[in-house]
Design an enzyme around this catalytic site. Structure first.
Site, short mmCIF file in Angstrom:
data_model
loop_
_atom_site.label_atom_id
_atom_site.label_comp_id
_atom_site.label_asym_id
_atom_site.label_seq_id
_atom_site.Cartn_x
_atom_site.Cartn_y
_atom_site.Cartn_z
N GLN A 173 33.56 35.77 43.15
CA GLN A 173 33.40 37.13 42.68
C GLN A 173 32.92 37.19 41.24
OE1 GLN A 173 37.70 38.66 41.46
NE2 GLN A 173 37.80 37.54 43.41
N HIS A 193 32.83 40.41 37.87
CA HIS A 193 33.27 41.73 37.43
C HIS A 193 32.18 42.36 36.56
CE1 HIS A 193 37.08 40.49 38.99
NE2 HIS A 193 37.25 39.57 38.07
N GLU A 215 39.30 39.02 32.29
CA GLU A 215 40.60 38.47 32.67
C GLU A 215 40.73 37.04 32.16
OE1 GLU A 215 39.90 36.79 37.17
OE2 GLU A 215 40.07 38.96 36.95
N HIS A 228 33.11 33.41 39.63
CA HIS A 228 34.29 32.55 39.59
C HIS A 228 35.11 32.70 40.87
CE1 HIS A 228 35.68 36.49 38.12
NE2 HIS A 228 36.87 36.17 38.63
N ARG A 232 31.92 40.86 45.28
CA ARG A 232 32.15 39.57 45.93
C ARG A 232 30.84 38.91 46.34
NH1 ARG A 232 36.12 43.14 47.25
NH2 ARG A 232 38.24 42.44 46.76
#
Length: 385
Positions: free
Chosen positions: A96, A98, A133, A255, A274
């Protein structure tokens, strides 16, 4: 300061043993993937201030400046901008990326305008926020992060000896790096599914036979037979974090987490695009808008500093640090200018008058002083003002 009750999410990829082992309880046999600590609407932490149990999100909504501080509200709005988790991967998570903040806002507004239901399986943007993240390993932790240099990826594919992978290796050698990576990822994800399934099967058999650098990728096919994400994953760097090491994941960096237990801290968002290793929706055109097509070494972090060891990241929505408190050490007084969540991962340290066991956490509102004492390990999640 409030002791938190937290929800454990039973996602299918979750380990059945890692979180129970940390908590010191017997496994149930069911996957326990993530324990959420924060005010995310999907599973807000719960607390009791004497008038019965309520949620942390309700407490913040009722008094945002009192709980978060005026500076945090001015900078991030009347919400806790981060979510802290224990993440326990027993099987690979989806491959995926972001979006960045501008992409998230644009994508969210577009899907809202087109009337795509927020809970639709093909919805890409659940909110208008970005989702940087980081993951800090509590056990050895395997993952994939960032593109390999194209020539290195070409050599890895060629080493499998699978004829149907040769065109991808040739593309990786024949173009500038960004164009090569974009073209190969696009080709892999849009290939005929039956042909790709045969390629994945052959590649997985070769990877199992060869082992070594191929071992992490061989394990993927057991969970996702025929999935083009298995080949896409070979374009990425394999990373193994040792306990205490962390990895930061910014916007656009492809990642996947494979195996292990860690402390995850992220901006409060659900935006995920994804690329494979999942039965969920893969929107290839939208994915290609978001992926950052450049080789990048994983952004590995080691804690820096003295008693409070900080994992430095380039964003303000969260800040992670660690205290490893030795028996007989001096108490440590924490800064009180911002809200914070404290999570114990080892020992029996105390936060103020509350003694914590592994897996227990507390919420500390802005302006409340707290002192750490005793022995054990505490992770501190807060924000940067």
């Amino acid at each position: 300061m409030d002791r938190l009750k937290n929800t454990i999410r039973p996602y299918a990829w979750g380990s059945t043993t890692l979180i129970p082992a940390l908590l010191g309880v017997e496994p149930t046999g069911e996957p326990q993937a993530e324990m959420w600590m924060g005010a995310h609407p999907g599973a807000p932490s719960r607390l009791d201030r004497g008038a019965g149990e309520t949620t942390l999100s309700a407490v913040i909504e009722a008094d945002p400046e009192g709980q978060l501080g005026s500076a945090a509200v001015a900078k991030f709005g009347p919400r806790l901008p981060f979510l802290l988790k224990l993440l326990a991967a027993g099987a690979p998570l989806s491959l995926q990326v972001h979006p960045d903040l501008a992409q998230a806002k644009e994508g969210f507004e577009d899907e809202e305008r087109r009337g795509v239901p927020i809970d639709a399986g093909h919805r890409n943007y659940k909110d208008a926020n970005h989702k940087p993240e980081m993951i800090c390993a509590l056990t050895p932790f395997d993952g994939l992060c960032g593109f390999r240099p194209p020539l290195e990826a070409a050599a890895l594919l060629e080493g499998l000896g699978v004829d149907s992978l040769k065109p991808y290796a040739d593309l990786l050698r024949a173009h500038p790096e960004e164009a090569a990576l974009r073209e190969v990822l696009t080709a892999v994800l849009t290939a005929d599914r039956a042909e790709m399934s045969r390629t994945v099967t052959e590649a997985a058999a070769a990877a199992e036979r060869l082992g070594g650098p191929y071992a992490p990728y061989a394990s993927l096919v057991h969970e996702f037979p025929g999935d083009p994400g298995v080949i896409a994953a070979m374009l990425l760097n394999h990373v193994r974090l040792q306990p205490g090491e962390a990895m930061f994941l910014g916007a656009g960096v492809p990642h996947a987490y494979i195996d292990g237990l860690g402390v995850e801290l992220l901006a409060n968002s659900d935006n995920v695009l994804r690329a494979g290793l999942t039965p969920k929706h893969v929107d290839v055109p939208e994915l290609l808008k978001v992926v950052l097509f450049e080789p990048s070494a994983p952004a590995l972090l080691r804690p820096e500093g003295g008693v409070e060891e900080v994992y430095e990241t380039p964003i303000d929505e969260f800040r992670l640090s660690r205290f490893v408190l030795a028996p007989g050490g001096a108490p440590q007084t924490l800064p009180d200018g911002a809200p914070q969540i404290l999570l114990c991962t080892a020992g029996a340290p105390a936060a103020g008058e509350l003694t914590l066991a592994p897996g227990e956490s507390v919420f500390v509102p802005a302006g409340e002083k707290v002192e750490l004492s005793g022995s054990g390990t505490i992770f501190r999640a807060t924000l940067v003002l």
